[in-house]
Motif scaffolding. Structure first.
Motif, short mmCIF file in Angstrom:
data_model
loop_
_atom_site.label_atom_id
_atom_site.label_comp_id
_atom_site.label_asym_id
_atom_site.label_seq_id
_atom_site.Cartn_x
_atom_site.Cartn_y
_atom_site.Cartn_z
N UNK A 15 52.75 37.30 39.74
CA UNK A 15 53.73 36.23 39.85
C UNK A 15 53.56 35.47 41.18
N UNK A 16 53.99 34.22 41.18
CA UNK A 16 53.94 33.40 42.39
C UNK A 16 55.29 32.76 42.61
N UNK A 17 55.52 32.26 43.81
CA UNK A 17 56.78 31.62 44.13
C UNK A 17 56.89 30.23 43.52
N UNK A 18 58.12 29.80 43.26
CA UNK A 18 58.34 28.49 42.66
C UNK A 18 57.82 27.36 43.56
N UNK A 41 48.56 34.35 31.32
CA UNK A 41 49.00 35.49 32.11
C UNK A 41 49.60 36.56 31.22
N UNK A 42 49.61 37.81 31.73
CA UNK A 42 50.30 38.90 31.04
C UNK A 42 51.77 38.95 31.42
N UNK A 43 52.17 38.13 32.41
CA UNK A 43 53.55 38.16 32.91
C UNK A 43 54.39 37.10 32.20
N UNK A 46 56.21 34.02 34.06
CA UNK A 46 55.55 32.77 34.41
C UNK A 46 55.80 31.67 33.38
N UNK A 47 56.43 32.03 32.27
CA UNK A 47 56.76 31.03 31.26
C UNK A 47 57.72 29.98 31.81
N UNK A 48 58.41 30.30 32.91
CA UNK A 48 59.36 29.35 33.50
C UNK A 48 58.67 28.10 34.03
N UNK A 49 57.36 28.16 34.25
CA UNK A 49 56.64 27.00 34.76
C UNK A 49 56.20 26.06 33.64
N UNK A 149 51.43 45.38 38.88
CA UNK A 149 51.78 44.03 38.46
C UNK A 149 52.78 43.37 39.37
N UNK A 150 53.63 44.18 40.01
CA UNK A 150 54.66 43.64 40.89
C UNK A 150 54.24 43.67 42.36
N UNK A 151 52.98 44.04 42.61
CA UNK A 151 52.47 44.02 43.98
C UNK A 151 52.81 45.23 44.81
N UNK A 152 53.29 46.31 44.19
CA UNK A 152 53.63 47.53 44.92
C UNK A 152 52.41 48.45 45.01
#
Length: 241
Positions: A15-18, A41-43, A46-49, A149-152
């Motif tokens: 994911x990336x920032x808006x 993407x698998x996330x 990201x459909x919000x973009x 996936x969440x960067x952890x």
């Protein structure tokens, strides 16, 4: 180039920032408002973009994943010659089915298993996979695929026989020169082959162009590890697979 339209296809691994997306989007639209951008993407977040309804690909069924896993793991070898290994392959499919990034994980493990068709080897890899999942659920409260996936960070001590953590990483030319590189298969086959300093772990690389790599940055956390940190509470055996 005058009069030509541009199609941009972007694959996001995380994911990336808006605000970052707005800057990126504005750059291409500023070049030509007829420019079209497709996001892969698998996330689902990201459909919000998107400006149109997203298309979601269905997840493979268990039978489909099991068939694909066995086909790739055995290659040209007849599975009937290794009936016990077939049972382990079925168990792998159960473990991987329904988890995030199942196809990438599938490619990662079939690449490892093809190296040695011994049922003992396959059992050992599967057992390490299960222990690694339990360890991360206990330490971080999440499945390794979700954490990545969440960067952890994800603990891979059970694969390396040494306290190591990995986070997602993007390989580029400069990185390859700066850090030693090791494949997941090489680490599984011989944990002692791991570099003594931080390194890049390539879990899988596509065999077809553009040969995309799925890589992670790996660092030791031995200084933060104490004897009671292992899930099993038992002394680890220094035996590689």
């Amino acid at each position: 180039m005058e009069g030509m339209r541009m199609l941009v296809v972007i694959e996001f691994a995380f994911d990336i920032g808006d605000d970052d997306w707005k800057k990126f989007h504005s750059f291409f639209i500023g070049m030509d408002r007829r420019c079209k951008i497709i996001i892969i993407s698998r996330l689902q977040s990201l459909a919000r973009f998107g400006s149109v309804k997203p298309i979601f690909l269905s997840v493979l069924s268990y039978d489909e994943l099991r068939y694909l896993f066995k086909t790739l793991a055995f290659g040209s070898v007849d599975p009937a010659q290794h009936p016990l290994s077939v049972q382990v392959a079925d168990e792998f499919a159960k473990v991987l089915h329904g988890m995030p990034g199942a196809l990438v994980a599938k490619n990662t493990f079939v690449d490892v298993l093809r190296r040695n068709l011994s049922v003992q080897y396959w059992h050992c890899v599967l057992d390490k996979r299960k222990r690694m999942v339990k360890r991360n659920l206990s330490m971080y409260g999440g499945h390794p695929s979700m954490l990545i996936g969440e960067g952890h960070p994800v603990d891979i001590t059970d694969f390396s026989l040494h306290p190591l953590s990995m986070t997602r990483h993007t390989i580029n030319g400069s990185t390859k020169k700066e850090l030693p590189c090791l494949t997941f298969g090489e680490l599984i086959a011989d944990p002692s082959a791991r570099p003594k300093q931080d390194f890049v772990l390539v879990s899988w690389e596509s065999r077809i162009p553009p040969h995309n790599s799925f890589a992670h940055f790996v660092t030791s956390h031995a200084q933060n590890t104490h004897e009671g940190g292992a899930l099993s509470g038992r002394k680890r055996r220094g035996v590689s697979i």
